[in-house]
Write a protein that holds these residues in place. Structure first.
Motif, mmCIF file in Angstrom:
data_model
loop_
_atom_site.group_PDB
_atom_site.id
_atom_site.type_symbol
_atom_site.label_atom_id
_atom_site.label_comp_id
_atom_site.label_asym_id
_atom_site.label_seq_id
_atom_site.Cartn_x
_atom_site.Cartn_y
_atom_site.Cartn_z
ATOM 1 N N ASP A 6 0.863 -1.185 0.000
ATOM 2 C CA ASP A 6 0.000 0.000 0.000
ATOM 3 C C ASP A 6 0.899 1.234 0.000
ATOM 4 O O ASP A 6 1.711 1.408 0.904
ATOM 5 N N VAL A 7 0.754 2.101 -1.027
ATOM 6 C CA VAL A 7 1.651 3.255 -1.140
ATOM 7 C C VAL A 7 0.953 4.602 -1.092
ATOM 8 O O VAL A 7 1.597 5.621 -0.851
ATOM 9 N N GLY A 24 9.625 1.303 1.039
ATOM 10 C CA GLY A 24 10.878 0.573 1.220
ATOM 11 C C GLY A 24 12.100 1.366 0.794
ATOM 12 O O GLY A 24 13.104 0.788 0.399
ATOM 13 N N GLY A 25 12.013 2.694 0.833
ATOM 14 C CA GLY A 25 13.148 3.530 0.466
ATOM 15 C C GLY A 25 13.311 3.733 -1.030
ATOM 16 O O GLY A 25 14.250 4.397 -1.461
ATOM 17 N N ARG A 26 12.420 3.162 -1.833
ATOM 18 C CA ARG A 26 12.495 3.351 -3.288
ATOM 19 C C ARG A 26 11.924 4.718 -3.646
ATOM 20 O O ARG A 26 11.029 5.220 -2.992
ATOM 21 N N ASN A 27 12.428 5.307 -4.727
ATOM 22 C CA ASN A 27 11.966 6.611 -5.213
ATOM 23 C C ASN A 27 11.065 6.366 -6.427
ATOM 24 O O ASN A 27 11.553 6.149 -7.530
ATOM 25 N N ILE A 28 9.746 6.366 -6.200
ATOM 26 C CA ILE A 28 8.767 5.998 -7.225
ATOM 27 C C ILE A 28 7.793 7.157 -7.434
ATOM 28 O O ILE A 28 7.460 7.876 -6.487
ATOM 29 N N ALA A 29 7.347 7.330 -8.670
ATOM 30 C CA ALA A 29 6.344 8.345 -8.996
ATOM 31 C C ALA A 29 5.054 7.649 -9.408
ATOM 32 O O ALA A 29 5.082 6.656 -10.137
ATOM 33 N N VAL A 82 16.664 11.287 -23.836
ATOM 34 C CA VAL A 82 16.713 10.048 -23.058
ATOM 35 C C VAL A 82 16.828 8.843 -23.985
ATOM 36 O O VAL A 82 16.217 8.795 -25.052
ATOM 37 N N THR A 83 17.646 7.883 -23.578
ATOM 38 C CA THR A 83 17.845 6.663 -24.365
ATOM 39 C C THR A 83 17.652 5.410 -23.529
ATOM 40 O O THR A 83 17.466 4.331 -24.069
ATOM 41 N N GLU A 84 17.703 5.550 -22.203
ATOM 42 C CA GLU A 84 17.573 4.404 -21.300
ATOM 43 C C GLU A 84 16.191 4.417 -20.647
ATOM 44 O O GLU A 84 15.740 5.456 -20.146
ATOM 45 N N ALA A 85 15.523 3.262 -20.639
ATOM 46 C CA ALA A 85 14.179 3.147 -20.067
ATOM 47 C C ALA A 85 14.201 3.338 -18.555
ATOM 48 O O ALA A 85 15.228 3.141 -17.900
ATOM 49 N N ILE A 86 13.039 3.717 -18.026
ATOM 50 C CA ILE A 86 12.837 3.748 -16.579
ATOM 51 C C ILE A 86 12.058 2.501 -16.190
ATOM 52 O O ILE A 86 11.345 1.920 -17.012
ATOM 53 N N LYS A 87 12.197 2.084 -14.940
ATOM 54 C CA LYS A 87 11.457 0.916 -14.451
ATOM 55 C C LYS A 87 10.003 1.304 -14.219
ATOM 56 O O LYS A 87 9.709 2.391 -13.740
ATOM 57 N N VAL A 88 9.104 0.413 -14.585
ATOM 58 C CA VAL A 88 7.688 0.583 -14.265
ATOM 59 C C VAL A 88 7.301 -0.507 -13.271
ATOM 60 O O VAL A 88 7.888 -1.588 -13.261
ATOM 61 N N TRP A 89 6.332 -0.204 -12.431
ATOM 62 C CA TRP A 89 5.913 -1.102 -11.368
ATOM 63 C C TRP A 89 4.464 -1.502 -11.582
ATOM 64 O O TRP A 89 3.632 -0.653 -11.906
ATOM 65 N N PRO A 90 4.114 -2.778 -11.374
ATOM 66 C CA PRO A 90 2.709 -3.202 -11.455
ATOM 67 C C PRO A 90 1.876 -2.483 -10.390
ATOM 68 O O PRO A 90 2.320 -2.336 -9.250
ATOM 69 N N VAL A 91 0.689 -2.039 -10.800
ATOM 70 C CA VAL A 91 -0.199 -1.265 -9.931
ATOM 71 C C VAL A 91 -1.562 -1.937 -9.852
ATOM 72 O O VAL A 91 -2.061 -2.453 -10.848
ATOM 73 N N LYS A 92 -2.173 -1.903 -8.666
ATOM 74 C CA LYS A 92 -3.597 -2.240 -8.556
ATOM 75 C C LYS A 92 -4.221 -1.250 -7.588
ATOM 76 O O LYS A 92 -3.555 -0.742 -6.682
ATOM 77 N N VAL A 93 -5.494 -0.950 -7.828
ATOM 78 C CA VAL A 93 -6.234 -0.039 -6.964
ATOM 79 C C VAL A 93 -7.399 -0.824 -6.379
ATOM 80 O O VAL A 93 -8.183 -1.415 -7.118
ATOM 81 N N GLU A 94 -7.464 -0.860 -5.054
ATOM 82 C CA GLU A 94 -8.535 -1.574 -4.351
ATOM 83 C C GLU A 94 -8.954 -0.768 -3.137
ATOM 84 O O GLU A 94 -8.099 -0.298 -2.380
ATOM 85 N N GLY A 95 -10.249 -0.623 -2.960
ATOM 86 C CA GLY A 95 -10.761 0.050 -1.767
ATOM 87 C C GLY A 95 -10.244 1.465 -1.590
ATOM 88 O O GLY A 95 -10.031 1.899 -0.464
ATOM 89 N N GLY A 96 -10.000 2.150 -2.712
ATOM 90 C CA GLY A 96 -9.519 3.528 -2.625
ATOM 91 C C GLY A 96 -8.041 3.673 -2.312
ATOM 92 O O GLY A 96 -7.545 4.771 -2.070
ATOM 93 N N ARG A 97 -7.324 2.551 -2.306
ATOM 94 C CA ARG A 97 -5.879 2.556 -2.036
ATOM 95 C C ARG A 97 -5.107 2.105 -3.268
ATOM 96 O O ARG A 97 -5.599 1.288 -4.046
ATOM 97 N N VAL A 98 -3.894 2.626 -3.421
ATOM 98 C CA VAL A 98 -3.016 2.241 -4.531
ATOM 99 C C VAL A 98 -1.944 1.301 -3.988
ATOM 100 O O VAL A 98 -1.280 1.612 -3.007
ATOM 101 N N PHE A 99 -1.817 0.149 -4.646
ATOM 102 C CA PHE A 99 -0.840 -0.866 -4.253
ATOM 103 C C PHE A 99 0.147 -1.087 -5.394
ATOM 104 O O PHE A 99 -0.243 -1.098 -6.570
#
Length: 103
Positions: A6-7, A24-29, A82-99
């Motif tokens: 839950d983020v 977990g200390g990761r820098n995510i947008a 830019v030439t190098e990709a950025i990491k994308v993270w799997p997302v799900k939304v449940e109960g008004g929360r973003v995971f």
């Protein structure tokens, strides 16, 4: 194995804008586009810029420093310099929360 974390509250997201999260200390947008939520690394691969401060156009985020762009769905670069990709993270939304799946 999925490791959903839950983020954020879905209500914290606004169409066409990014917000930073640090699970977990990761820098995510997180970005909201057309009712869908996307999560990417927050740091541009070209320079030390926070992508959550960039400009969203369609499904692309434009770096606020050098106007390079990334596809929010895949992380692929779509516009120089830019030439190098950025990491994308799997997302799900449940109960008004973003995971995110951080595995």
């Amino acid at each position: 194995m999925n490791n959903w974390t839950d983020v954020a509250a879905e209500a914290d997201l606004f169409e066409g804008a990014g917000i930073p999260v640090a699970p977990g200390g990761r820098n995510i947008a997180l970005f909201s586009v057309d009712g869908e939520v996307f999560a990417t690394d927050n740091l541009c691969t070209h320079g030390n810029a926070s992508l959550c401060d960039g400009f969203i156009e369609g499904h692309e985020i434009e770096c606020p420093f050098h106007q390079g762009r990334f596809d929010l769905r895949t992380g692929a670069p779509t516009c120089a310099p830019v030439t190098e990709a950025i990491k994308v993270w799997p997302v799900k939304v449940e109960g008004g929360r973003v995971f995110l799946d951080l595995a």
